[in-house]
Design a protein around this motif. Sequence first.
Motif, PDB file in Angstrom:
ATOM      1  N   UNK A 159       0.857  -1.236  -0.163  1.00 13.49           N
ATOM      2  CA  UNK A 159       0.083   0.043  -0.101  1.00 13.49           C
ATOM      3  C   UNK A 159       0.806   1.236   0.008  1.00 13.49           C
ATOM      4  N   UNK A 160       1.783   1.380   0.724  1.00  7.47           N
ATOM      5  CA  UNK A 160       2.738   2.453   0.877  1.00  7.47           C
ATOM      6  C   UNK A 160       4.163   2.378   0.090  1.00  7.47           C
ATOM      7  N   UNK A 161       4.306   1.445  -0.850  1.00  3.21           N
ATOM      8  CA  UNK A 161       5.281   1.107  -1.545  1.00  3.21           C
ATOM      9  C   UNK A 161       4.976   0.334  -3.004  1.00  3.21           C
ATOM     10  N   UNK A 162       4.134   0.969  -3.711  1.00  2.00           N
ATOM     11  CA  UNK A 162       3.590   0.272  -5.067  1.00  2.00           C
ATOM     12  C   UNK A 162       4.812   0.248  -5.739  1.00  2.00           C
ATOM     13  N   UNK A 163       5.922   1.049  -5.711  1.00  2.00           N
ATOM     14  CA  UNK A 163       6.932   0.864  -6.628  1.00  2.00           C
ATOM     15  C   UNK A 163       7.507  -0.374  -6.534  1.00  2.00           C
ATOM     16  N   UNK A 164       7.230  -0.960  -5.593  1.00  3.26           N
ATOM     17  CA  UNK A 164       7.821  -2.489  -5.664  1.00  3.26           C
ATOM     18  C   UNK A 164       6.963  -3.282  -6.743  1.00  3.26           C
ATOM     19  N   UNK A 165       5.799  -3.206  -6.889  1.00  6.26           N
ATOM     20  CA  UNK A 165       5.316  -3.908  -8.043  1.00  6.26           C
ATOM     21  C   UNK A 165       5.878  -3.328  -9.313  1.00  6.26           C
ATOM     22  N   UNK A 166       6.085  -2.078  -9.559  1.00  7.62           N
ATOM     23  CA  UNK A 166       6.568  -1.547 -10.858  1.00  7.62           C
ATOM     24  C   UNK A 166       7.901  -2.095 -10.972  1.00  7.62           C
ATOM     25  N   UNK A 167       8.693  -2.301  -9.854  1.00  4.30           N
ATOM     26  CA  UNK A 167      10.244  -2.955  -9.929  1.00  4.30           C
ATOM     27  C   UNK A 167      10.075  -4.205 -10.726  1.00  4.30           C
ATOM     28  N   UNK A 168       9.063  -4.902 -10.034  1.00  3.36           N
ATOM     29  CA  UNK A 168       9.082  -6.414 -10.642  1.00  3.36           C
ATOM     30  C   UNK A 168       8.738  -6.577 -12.054  1.00  3.36           C
ATOM     31  N   UNK A 169       7.578  -5.504 -12.601  1.00  2.00           N
ATOM     32  CA  UNK A 169       7.135  -5.607 -13.758  1.00  2.00           C
ATOM     33  C   UNK A 169       7.969  -4.610 -15.014  1.00  2.00           C
ATOM     34  N   UNK A 170       8.994  -4.134 -14.467  1.00  2.00           N
ATOM     35  CA  UNK A 170       9.761  -3.012 -15.255  1.00  2.00           C
ATOM     36  C   UNK A 170      10.433  -3.874 -16.629  1.00  2.00           C
ATOM     37  N   UNK A 171       9.890  -3.135 -17.876  1.00  2.00           N
ATOM     38  CA  UNK A 171      10.244  -3.784 -19.206  1.00  2.00           C
ATOM     39  C   UNK A 171      11.500  -3.301 -19.575  1.00  2.00           C
ATOM     40  N   UNK A 172      12.140  -2.401 -18.660  1.00  5.12           N
ATOM     41  CA  UNK A 172      13.347  -1.813 -19.327  1.00  5.12           C
ATOM     42  C   UNK A 172      14.518  -2.630 -18.528  1.00  5.12           C
ATOM     43  N   UNK A 173      14.242  -3.495 -17.742  1.00  8.18           N
ATOM     44  CA  UNK A 173      15.217  -4.170 -17.100  1.00  8.18           C
ATOM     45  C   UNK A 173      15.393  -5.275 -17.984  1.00  8.18           C
ATOM     46  N   UNK A 174      16.990  -5.796 -17.581  1.00 13.05           N
ATOM     47  CA  UNK A 174      17.700  -6.683 -18.255  1.00 13.05           C
ATOM     48  C   UNK A 174      16.973  -8.222 -18.327  1.00 13.05           C
ATOM     49  N   UNK A 175      16.803  -8.915 -19.821  1.00 13.32           N
ATOM     50  CA  UNK A 175      16.212  -9.893 -19.888  1.00 13.32           C
ATOM     51  C   UNK A 175      16.960 -11.087 -19.615  1.00 13.32           C
ATOM     52  N   UNK A 176      18.122 -10.951 -19.222  1.00 15.22           N
ATOM     53  CA  UNK A 176      19.195 -11.973 -18.650  1.00 15.22           C
ATOM     54  C   UNK A 176      19.834 -11.718 -17.516  1.00 15.22           C
TER      55      UNK A 176
END
Length: 219
Positions: free
Chosen positions: A105-122
């Motif tokens: 609830x007070x750290x929704x950035x955690x979900x965006x972190x896990x779903x980040x499409x700019x993150x390395x794919x390997x």
Amino acid sequence: MAARPNAGTKGVPRADREREILRIASTAFGTDGFAATGVADVAHAAGISKTLVYSYFGSKEGLHAACLAEAGGLLATEIERVARDGSAGVERGVRTLAAMFAVLDDRRHVWRLLRDRTAPQDGPAAEVVAQYAARIEALAREGVLELLGGAGITDDLDVSAMVRTWLGIVDSFMDWWVAHPDQDAAEMTQRVTRLIAALVSDHTRRVAAPTPREQDAAP
């Protein structure tokens, strides 16, 4: 007096310093994305040098992987807690979503972190995400087996399809919630409870499987 072996800069214990770096980095990665976040940004926000960040985590990728491990572990632990609280079937599903809303609830950035499409794919990040996803999917499969088993459904493909469907429902609810910051965890739990109840209500019109002729006529 010599500094303690486990001390960070300015006498801050290393463990405390690492937690602070991870907190700041997780917020940055989850808010701006991996591609737009630099180690220098994290170091500046933490009031330390880039060198210190590198000495703790090795690289930007290492720092990112550590943030993902913490985020994935946070969610998995909550989902496991619900799985062991005695709830079952649809109730377990609603309780799982409620727990996820509450913990983020007070750290929704955690979900965006896990779903980040700019993150390395390997590399390290992908390995951490794969481990987290496997852990979550195993719990989802456990719940689905219990739910479908109560209805006498044991076909492996049915189970597989329902696991994928449930995970998609969870992702969709979470994505919608993160996109609506005005909705707090309590409001979202009420909404999910209401919507899922409507889907499974005895008053909901039963939909019969289409006949072969109807299937052929479908667009």
